[in-house]
Design a protein around this motif. Structure first.
Motif, PDB file in Angstrom:
ATOM      1  N   ALA A  34       0.806  -1.231   0.000  1.00  0.00           N
ATOM      2  CA  ALA A  34       0.000   0.000   0.000  1.00  0.00           C
ATOM      3  C   ALA A  34       0.837   1.278   0.000  1.00  0.00           C
ATOM      4  N   PRO A  35       1.941   1.339   0.755  1.00  0.00           N
ATOM      5  CA  PRO A  35       2.745   2.574   0.732  1.00  0.00           C
ATOM      6  C   PRO A  35       3.291   2.928  -0.651  1.00  0.00           C
ATOM      7  N   TYR A  36       3.338   1.957  -1.550  1.00  0.00           N
ATOM      8  CA  TYR A  36       3.821   2.206  -2.906  1.00  0.00           C
ATOM      9  C   TYR A  36       2.679   2.510  -3.875  1.00  0.00           C
ATOM     10  N   GLY A  37       1.464   2.580  -3.342  1.00  0.00           N
ATOM     11  CA  GLY A  37       0.315   2.882  -4.180  1.00  0.00           C
ATOM     12  C   GLY A  37      -0.314   1.661  -4.829  1.00  0.00           C
ATOM     13  N   ILE A  38       0.103   0.469  -4.420  1.00  0.00           N
ATOM     14  CA  ILE A  38      -0.470  -0.770  -4.943  1.00  0.00           C
ATOM     15  C   ILE A  38      -1.491  -1.252  -3.926  1.00  0.00           C
ATOM     16  N   GLU A  39      -2.760  -0.965  -4.201  1.00  0.00           N
ATOM     17  CA  GLU A  39      -3.801  -1.222  -3.205  1.00  0.00           C
ATOM     18  C   GLU A  39      -4.932  -2.112  -3.706  1.00  0.00           C
ATOM     19  N   ASP A  40      -5.230  -2.082  -4.980  1.00  0.00           N
ATOM     20  CA  ASP A  40      -6.274  -2.950  -5.499  1.00  0.00           C
ATOM     21  C   ASP A  40      -5.878  -4.410  -5.262  1.00  0.00           C
ATOM     22  N   PHE A  76      -3.445  -3.714 -14.795  1.00  0.00           N
ATOM     23  CA  PHE A  76      -2.455  -3.427 -13.757  1.00  0.00           C
ATOM     24  C   PHE A  76      -1.008  -3.660 -14.183  1.00  0.00           C
ATOM     25  N   VAL A  77      -0.816  -4.444 -15.208  1.00  0.00           N
ATOM     26  CA  VAL A  77       0.536  -4.776 -15.669  1.00  0.00           C
ATOM     27  C   VAL A  77       0.691  -4.265 -17.098  1.00  0.00           C
ATOM     28  N   PRO A  78       1.777  -3.557 -17.403  1.00  0.00           N
ATOM     29  CA  PRO A  78       2.989  -3.336 -16.609  1.00  0.00           C
ATOM     30  C   PRO A  78       2.967  -2.094 -15.719  1.00  0.00           C
ATOM     31  N   ALA A  79       1.816  -1.394 -15.612  1.00  0.00           N
ATOM     32  CA  ALA A  79       1.781  -0.139 -14.849  1.00  0.00           C
ATOM     33  C   ALA A  79       2.231  -0.318 -13.403  1.00  0.00           C
ATOM     34  N   VAL A  80       1.980  -1.517 -12.849  1.00  0.00           N
ATOM     35  CA  VAL A  80       2.336  -1.741 -11.450  1.00  0.00           C
ATOM     36  C   VAL A  80       3.827  -1.544 -11.203  1.00  0.00           C
ATOM     37  N   TRP A  81       4.651  -1.827 -12.213  1.00  0.00           N
ATOM     38  CA  TRP A  81       6.100  -1.694 -12.026  1.00  0.00           C
ATOM     39  C   TRP A  81       6.542  -0.230 -11.975  1.00  0.00           C
ATOM     40  N   GLU A  82       5.664   0.671 -12.382  1.00  0.00           N
ATOM     41  CA  GLU A  82       5.960   2.097 -12.224  1.00  0.00           C
ATOM     42  C   GLU A  82       5.749   2.544 -10.784  1.00  0.00           C
ATOM     43  N   SER A  83       4.916   1.812 -10.048  1.00  0.00           N
ATOM     44  CA  SER A  83       4.681   2.115  -8.636  1.00  0.00           C
ATOM     45  C   SER A  83       5.759   1.503  -7.748  1.00  0.00           C
ATOM     46  N   ALA A  84       6.172   0.303  -8.084  1.00  0.00           N
ATOM     47  CA  ALA A  84       7.211  -0.384  -7.304  1.00  0.00           C
ATOM     48  C   ALA A  84       7.946  -1.343  -8.214  1.00  0.00           C
ATOM     49  N   SER A  85       9.247  -1.330  -8.134  1.00  0.00           N
ATOM     50  CA  SER A  85      10.045  -2.231  -8.957  1.00  0.00           C
ATOM     51  C   SER A  85       9.835  -3.667  -8.499  1.00  0.00           C
ATOM     52  N   PRO A  86      10.097  -4.644  -9.354  1.00  0.00           N
ATOM     53  CA  PRO A  86      10.001  -6.036  -8.917  1.00  0.00           C
ATOM     54  C   PRO A  86      10.832  -6.328  -7.670  1.00  0.00           C
ATOM     55  N   ALA A  87      12.017  -5.740  -7.567  1.00  0.00           N
ATOM     56  CA  ALA A  87      12.848  -5.966  -6.380  1.00  0.00           C
ATOM     57  C   ALA A  87      12.165  -5.442  -5.128  1.00  0.00           C
ATOM     58  N   THR A  88      11.529  -4.281  -5.242  1.00  0.00           N
ATOM     59  CA  THR A  88      10.804  -3.711  -4.106  1.00  0.00           C
ATOM     60  C   THR A  88       9.636  -4.605  -3.715  1.00  0.00           C
ATOM     61  N   VAL A  89       8.923  -5.114  -4.705  1.00  0.00           N
ATOM     62  CA  VAL A  89       7.787  -5.997  -4.433  1.00  0.00           C
ATOM     63  C   VAL A  89       8.254  -7.296  -3.788  1.00  0.00           C
ATOM     64  N   LEU A  90       9.363  -7.839  -4.247  1.00  0.00           N
ATOM     65  CA  LEU A  90       9.872  -9.086  -3.666  1.00  0.00           C
ATOM     66  C   LEU A  90      10.254  -8.904  -2.201  1.00  0.00           C
ATOM     67  N   ALA A  91      10.861  -7.786  -1.876  1.00  0.00           N
ATOM     68  CA  ALA A  91      11.207  -7.508  -0.478  1.00  0.00           C
ATOM     69  C   ALA A  91       9.942  -7.384   0.361  1.00  0.00           C
ATOM     70  N   ALA A  92       8.935  -6.695  -0.191  1.00  0.00           N
ATOM     71  CA  ALA A  92       7.666  -6.553   0.515  1.00  0.00           C
ATOM     72  C   ALA A  92       6.994  -7.911   0.685  1.00  0.00           C
ATOM     73  N   ARG A  93       7.080  -8.761  -0.338  1.00  0.00           N
ATOM     74  CA  ARG A  93       6.473 -10.089  -0.269  1.00  0.00           C
ATOM     75  C   ARG A  93       7.081 -10.907   0.855  1.00  0.00           C
ATOM     76  N   LEU A  94       8.385 -10.867   0.983  1.00  0.00           N
ATOM     77  CA  LEU A  94       9.043 -11.642   2.041  1.00  0.00           C
ATOM     78  C   LEU A  94       8.680 -11.109   3.427  1.00  0.00           C
ATOM     79  N   ARG A  95       8.574  -9.790   3.566  1.00  0.00           N
ATOM     80  CA  ARG A  95       8.138  -9.225   4.848  1.00  0.00           C
ATOM     81  C   ARG A  95       6.714  -9.667   5.161  1.00  0.00           C
ATOM     82  N   ALA A  96       5.876  -9.698   4.134  1.00  0.00           N
ATOM     83  CA  ALA A  96       4.497 -10.132   4.325  1.00  0.00           C
ATOM     84  C   ALA A  96       4.428 -11.594   4.745  1.00  0.00           C
ATOM     85  N   VAL A  97       5.257 -12.427   4.153  1.00  0.00           N
ATOM     86  CA  VAL A  97       5.283 -13.842   4.519  1.00  0.00           C
ATOM     87  C   VAL A  97       5.687 -14.006   5.976  1.00  0.00           C
ATOM     88  N   ASP A  98       6.681 -13.274   6.398  1.00  0.00           N
ATOM     89  CA  ASP A  98       7.123 -13.333   7.799  1.00  0.00           C
ATOM     90  C   ASP A  98       5.978 -12.949   8.731  1.00  0.00           C
TER      91      ASP A  98
END
Length: 287
Positions: A34-40, A76-98
């Motif tokens: 959400a902080p990156y504007g990816i909310e849907d 949503f794709v590829p526009a989502v990558w303008e909000s957050a890079s894949p690397a940023t999303v992967l880091a967020a994904r791992l935090r979410a899993v934890d």
């Protein structure tokens, strides 16, 4: 030929896979993005699962996910990558899993010897996964292995899930089932997502669903009440057996004792997660 008891590999997969899938039903991933504007919710899912592919196009995501409508993906794709890079999303994904696993299982289970053992067994199975023809597995296999055992277990579960999923797509294509026909027939078997969940998450509407049902009727796979015919049931069984065959290597590599132990451990974690509310009560069903 297999050295394992019948369906042992599939039972193991069915116990391991829910821990991977749970993150896409958890609010944790949405909170991280959400902080990156990816909310849907659809954007959250698409970004979270596609990020290992890099800044993939809508066409690539539609092809590799298979059962999502291209119209939904391209919103949503590829526009989502303008909000957050894949690397940023992967880091967020791992935090979410934890966050998710700690919330569902508790800190004691997350740091338990059983979690470490499950991670070791799942990772050993994943050693025998193969890359050719498996883009989602291969992309996730390029990611670094997390240090924490519970994150390593989730990573291994993801590898095993995407390895089987990529194989299943090949089987669906061979059977001539388009994305929605695959979903409709799976739902009709009583083991797939309920129609309301398919329609709300995959980008289809009731007219699409009805049209897919009609195509299956024309093939003799569905009856007038929307139930699988004898031929339809046989096809669904054949699809699963063919997927088992293409996905046998990881479990053969792990061996009978290892598969049995991983099934036991994963089953315990999955049951605890489900009891803690990891999945909606009405997720699976014909109605």
């Amino acid at each position: 030929m297999t050295s394992l008891p019948e369906r042992a590999a599939r039972r193991c997969h069915n116990m391991v896979n829910p821990v991977h899938s749970a993150v896409y039903f958890s609010p944790a991933l949405g909170k991280e993005l959400a902080p990156y504007g990816i909310e849907d919710p659809s954007a959250v899912y698409l970004a979270g699962r596609a990020a290992p592919l890099g800044a993939a196009s809508a066409g690539t995501v539609t092809a590799t996910f298979y059962n999502f409508s291209h119209a939904l993906v391209s919103r949503f794709v590829p526009a989502v990558w303008e909000s957050a890079s894949p690397a940023t999303v992967l880091a967020a994904r791992l935090r979410a899993v934890d966050s998710m696993l700690r919330g569902l299982l508790g800190d004691e289970a997350v740091s338990s010897p059983e979690m470490s053992e499950a991670a070791q067994l799942a990772l050993k199975a994943a050693e025998a996964c193969t890359r050719p023809g498996r883009p989602l597995y291969s992309a996730n296999a390029d990611l670094p292995l997390p240090d924490a055992p519970h994150l390593a277990y989730w990573h291994a579960a993801t590898l095993l899930r995407e390895h089987r999923g990529d194989a299943h797509i090949a089987v669906l294509l061979s059977a001539g089932l388009d994305p929605l026909e695959a979903l409709v027939s799976h739902t009709a078997s009583g083991r797939g997502m309920a129609p309301k969940w398919v329609l709300s998450t995959r980008g289809y509407n009731r007219q699409d669903w009805t049209a897919a049902q009609e195509r299956l009727r024309e093939r003799g796979l569905l009856d007038d009440e929307g139930e699988l015919t004898e031929a339809g049931s046989a096809l669904r069984k054949e699809l699963e057996y063919d997927t088992d065959r293409l996905d046998s290597a990881p479990y053969e590599h792990l061996g009978e004792a290892g598969v049995a132990r991983l099934t036991e451990l994963a089953g315990g974690f999955t049951a605890a997660a489900a009891q803690a509310g990891a999945f909606p009560d009405d997720l699976v069903g014909k109605a």
